[in-house]
Design an enzyme around this catalytic site. Structure first.
Site, PDB file in Angstrom:
ATOM      1  N   HIS A 222      -8.881  78.859  99.950  1.00  0.00           N
ATOM      2  CA  HIS A 222      -8.904  79.141  98.510  1.00  0.00           C
ATOM      3  C   HIS A 222     -10.293  79.521  98.004  1.00  0.00           C
ATOM      4  CE1 HIS A 222      -4.769  77.988  98.061  1.00  0.00           C
ATOM      5  NE2 HIS A 222      -4.990  76.790  98.566  1.00  0.00           N
TER       6      HIS A 222
ATOM      7  N   ARG B 288     -12.334  75.215 106.507  1.00  0.00           N
ATOM      8  CA  ARG B 288     -10.889  75.297 106.312  1.00  0.00           C
ATOM      9  C   ARG B 288     -10.502  76.754 106.507  1.00  0.00           C
ATOM     10  NH1 ARG B 288      -7.119  73.196 101.370  1.00  0.00           N
ATOM     11  NH2 ARG B 288      -8.377  74.580 100.070  1.00  0.00           N
TER      12      ARG B 288
ATOM     13  N   ASP C 125     -16.909  78.770 117.564  1.00  0.00           N
ATOM     14  CA  ASP C 125     -17.943  79.471 118.349  1.00  0.00           C
ATOM     15  C   ASP C 125     -19.252  79.555 117.570  1.00  0.00           C
ATOM     16  OD1 ASP C 125     -16.260  79.915 120.459  1.00  0.00           O
ATOM     17  OD2 ASP C 125     -16.130  82.098 120.208  1.00  0.00           O
TER      18      ASP C 125
ATOM     19  N   GLU D 181       0.598  68.594 103.341  1.00  0.00           N
ATOM     20  CA  GLU D 181       0.602  68.978 101.925  1.00  0.00           C
ATOM     21  C   GLU D 181       1.916  69.626 101.489  1.00  0.00           C
ATOM     22  OE1 GLU D 181      -2.697  71.581 101.047  1.00  0.00           O
ATOM     23  OE2 GLU D 181      -2.478  72.723 102.881  1.00  0.00           O
TER      24      GLU D 181
ATOM     25  N   ASP E 225      -1.039  70.696  96.531  1.00  0.00           N
ATOM     26  CA  ASP E 225       0.153  71.294  97.141  1.00  0.00           C
ATOM     27  C   ASP E 225       1.243  70.251  97.368  1.00  0.00           C
ATOM     28  OD1 ASP E 225      -0.197  74.094  97.427  1.00  0.00           O
ATOM     29  OD2 ASP E 225      -1.748  73.720  98.905  1.00  0.00           O
TER      30      ASP E 225
END
Ligand code: 3PY
Ligand code: MG
Length: 235
Positions: free
Chosen positions: A32, A57, A71, A132, A158
């Site tokens: 988001h 995230r 990585d 969620e 959510d």
């Protein structure tokens, strides 16, 4: 207790300041927030290493994005909307090298922070799956038992939407409610339960509910609070 902050704005000095302030972890929000893949990689190149963890995230359960973030030196990933054992297993596989998973090894990235010792990388990295949705909640005990899942992380916005309630309703439900169920599922398999709170008041309530890995604020919340404090000193 591990207190964290979600960064929505792709501001590298802001993340460095959060880590310098002593937050246990910072999440660069690629779902988001403004953190796209290129910004995440640039930030991980630029940020100093220290005791605070930097998590990403990812915008979805995408093994390519997960591998690129790790990585580049992220200490772990937070995977949104995990609803089944199969999805939790796919998240673990993307996060860990064989034999624990199927993460692809990219030695060219090592200078930028990824450990070249795959066993050490597997042991150090955090695989956080978000609970969620009502479907995810229904499977939470089985998801918690997936080997390699390190932490269940509730997205209360959510989850409350999916359950037809609101965040305050979720917080009021107590140990018998959905939040208590997630905390109990994590405890039963010896992993941590975390949650997004977004404000210090909600963070305290999440801590009372038994969560031990909490996003206590966001970068935008901090700016708003700071500027309100400044304005109140001017009037
Ligand atoms: C939620 O509350 O759903 C979240 O994902 C927090 O960012
Ligand atoms: Mg969410």
């Amino acid at each position: 207790m591990q207190w964290g902050v979600f960064s929505f704005v792709d501001n590298v000095p802001g993340v460095a300041a959060a880590l310098a302030a002593g937050l246990d972890w910072v999440c660069l929000d690629g779902q988001h927030g403004r953190w796209d893949d290129a910004r995440v990689l640039a930030a991980l190149d630029a940020l100093p290493t220290g005791p605070g963890r930097i998590l990403v995230r990812v915008r979805s359960l995408d093994e390519g994005l997960i591998g690129r973030a790790l990585d580049a030196g992220a200490h772990g990933v937070i995977v949104p909307m995990v609803e089944s054992v199969e999805q939790a297993e796919a998240a673990v596989a993307a996060v860990r090298y064989p034999p624990a998973g199927s993460r692809s090894f990219g030695p060219i990235a090592t200078p930028y922070g990824a450990p070249s010792d795959t066993e050490a990388a597997n042991a150090a990295v955090l695989c956080v799956v978000m609970i969620e949705t009502a479907v995810g909640l229904d499977a939470v005990e089985a998801i918690a038992a997936v080997p390699g899942v390190d932490l269940l992380f509730v997205g209360p916005f959510d989850l409350s939407l999916s359950l037809g309630t609101d965040v305050d309703g979720l917080l009021s439900d107590g140990a018998a409610g959905p939040l208590g169920r997630v905390v109990a599922a994590a405890a039963a398999t010896g992993i941590r339960a975390g949650a997004f709170a977004g404000t210090p008041a909600r963070a305290r309530r999440m801590a009372e509910a038994g969560f031990t890995f909490i996003a206590a604020t966001t970068d935008t919340d901090v700016v708003e609070r700071g500027l309100s404090a400044v304005l109140s000193q001017l009037s």
